[in-house]
Design an enzyme around this catalytic site. Structure first.
Site, PDB file in Angstrom:
ATOM      1  N   TYR A  41      -1.313  10.422   3.557  1.00  0.00           N
ATOM      2  CA  TYR A  41      -0.853  10.266   2.181  1.00  0.00           C
ATOM      3  C   TYR A  41      -1.508  11.270   1.263  1.00  0.00           C
ATOM      4  O   TYR A  41      -2.652  11.642   1.419  1.00  0.00           O
ATOM      5  CB  TYR A  41      -1.021   8.836   1.667  1.00  0.00           C
ATOM      6  CG  TYR A  41      -2.414   8.275   1.669  1.00  0.00           C
ATOM      7  CD1 TYR A  41      -3.194   8.285   0.520  1.00  0.00           C
ATOM      8  CD2 TYR A  41      -2.948   7.707   2.817  1.00  0.00           C
ATOM      9  CE1 TYR A  41      -4.472   7.745   0.513  1.00  0.00           C
ATOM     10  CE2 TYR A  41      -4.218   7.159   2.823  1.00  0.00           C
ATOM     11  CZ  TYR A  41      -4.975   7.189   1.673  1.00  0.00           C
ATOM     12  OH  TYR A  41      -6.242   6.663   1.678  1.00  0.00           O
ATOM     13  N   LYS A  78       0.113   7.796  -4.886  1.00  0.00           N
ATOM     14  CA  LYS A  78       0.060   8.127  -3.459  1.00  0.00           C
ATOM     15  C   LYS A  78       1.475   8.342  -2.942  1.00  0.00           C
ATOM     16  O   LYS A  78       2.390   7.603  -3.297  1.00  0.00           O
ATOM     17  CB  LYS A  78      -0.584   6.987  -2.663  1.00  0.00           C
ATOM     18  CG  LYS A  78      -2.025   6.728  -3.033  1.00  0.00           C
ATOM     19  CD  LYS A  78      -2.568   5.523  -2.277  1.00  0.00           C
ATOM     20  CE  LYS A  78      -4.011   5.234  -2.693  1.00  0.00           C
ATOM     21  NZ  LYS A  78      -4.532   4.038  -2.024  1.00  0.00           N
ATOM     22  N   HIS A  92      -5.806  -1.765  -1.911  1.00  0.00           N
ATOM     23  CA  HIS A  92      -6.751  -0.929  -2.638  1.00  0.00           C
ATOM     24  C   HIS A  92      -6.108  -0.243  -3.845  1.00  0.00           C
ATOM     25  O   HIS A  92      -4.915   0.025  -3.843  1.00  0.00           O
ATOM     26  CB  HIS A  92      -7.307   0.165  -1.718  1.00  0.00           C
ATOM     27  CG  HIS A  92      -7.918  -0.362  -0.469  1.00  0.00           C
ATOM     28  ND1 HIS A  92      -7.752   0.250   0.752  1.00  0.00           N
ATOM     29  CD2 HIS A  92      -8.683  -1.446  -0.231  1.00  0.00           C
ATOM     30  CE1 HIS A  92      -8.404  -0.425   1.684  1.00  0.00           C
ATOM     31  NE2 HIS A  92      -8.967  -1.468   1.114  1.00  0.00           N
ATOM     32  N   ASP A 146     -12.780  -5.291   3.059  1.00  0.00           N
ATOM     33  CA  ASP A 146     -11.521  -5.887   2.630  1.00  0.00           C
ATOM     34  C   ASP A 146     -11.559  -7.415   2.683  1.00  0.00           C
ATOM     35  O   ASP A 146     -10.848  -8.077   1.925  1.00  0.00           O
ATOM     36  CB  ASP A 146     -10.358  -5.359   3.464  1.00  0.00           C
ATOM     37  CG  ASP A 146     -10.009  -3.916   3.126  1.00  0.00           C
ATOM     38  OD1 ASP A 146     -10.562  -3.367   2.154  1.00  0.00           O
ATOM     39  OD2 ASP A 146      -9.171  -3.333   3.841  1.00  0.00           O
TER      40      ASP A 146
END
Length: 182
Positions: free
Chosen positions: A131, A71, A61, A169
């Site tokens: 994250y 991130k 992603h 996904d």
């Protein structure tokens, strides 16, 4: 905090100083001042956390500019194979992948800059992943790449035939057809 540069510019592994004694351990998982000392100036605005079962594969992603996200990924419980793909078209490592085992035990963190796709697979029975992000989630800017793209040849540390992957996904485009705007 120890910083290790990967072969991909700006993609770094951070390992905290861990203090252990008979009670257990303590470490700073994030310190803005220590990050600044390492030359990393990022204003994180959102923390995310996921729980996943063994065999789960999340990703790959990213969010396109102006909502691209940096991130800082770490594992609170369990073990994952964490993967980043360089989407920066002007980068000498464009299209290159980097994978690293992150675990509650090794306490390593991967700093994934803007301009990368990110994903992970769960190697332990379960995993809790946390994250930090420097941009808020923005659905219209999201993009992705299919996890099993042959041109990327990512080693997820698991049998992809049995991977647990979301419907979202499964329909992501391959690398050459992704809508990356980096």
């Amino acid at each position: 905090m120890n910083l290790e540069q990967t072969f991909i510019n700006d993609l770094v592994v951070l390992t905290p100083a861990v203090f252990e004694d008979e009670r257990g351990y303590f470490f700073e998982s994030y310190s803005k001042s220590k990050m600044l000392d390492l030359g990393i100036q990022i204003d994180f605005v959102q923390d995310n956390q996921s729980f996943s079962k063994r065999g789960t594969l999340r990703g790959l992603h990213y969010q396109n500019p102006p909502f691209a996200q940096t991130k800082l990924v770490r594992v609170l419980q369990g073990e994952i194979m964490d993967v980043a793909v360089d989407l920066r078209k002007d980068s000498p490592t464009y299209g290159k992948c980097f994978g690293l085992v992150l675990s509650a035990e090794n306490k390593k963190q991967l700093l994934v800059p803007q301009g990368f796709a990110h994903g992970f697979s769960v190697l332990s029975e379960t995993a809790v992943v946390s994250y930090k992000c420097d941009q808020y989630y923005n659905k219209p800017s999201e993009g992705g790449i299919r996890f099993d793209d042959a041109s990327l040849n990512i080693d997820w540390g698991m049998d992809l035939a049995t991977a647990i992957v979301s419907e979202k996904d499964l329909i992501l485009p391959d690398f050459k057809n992704c809508n990356s705007q980096f």
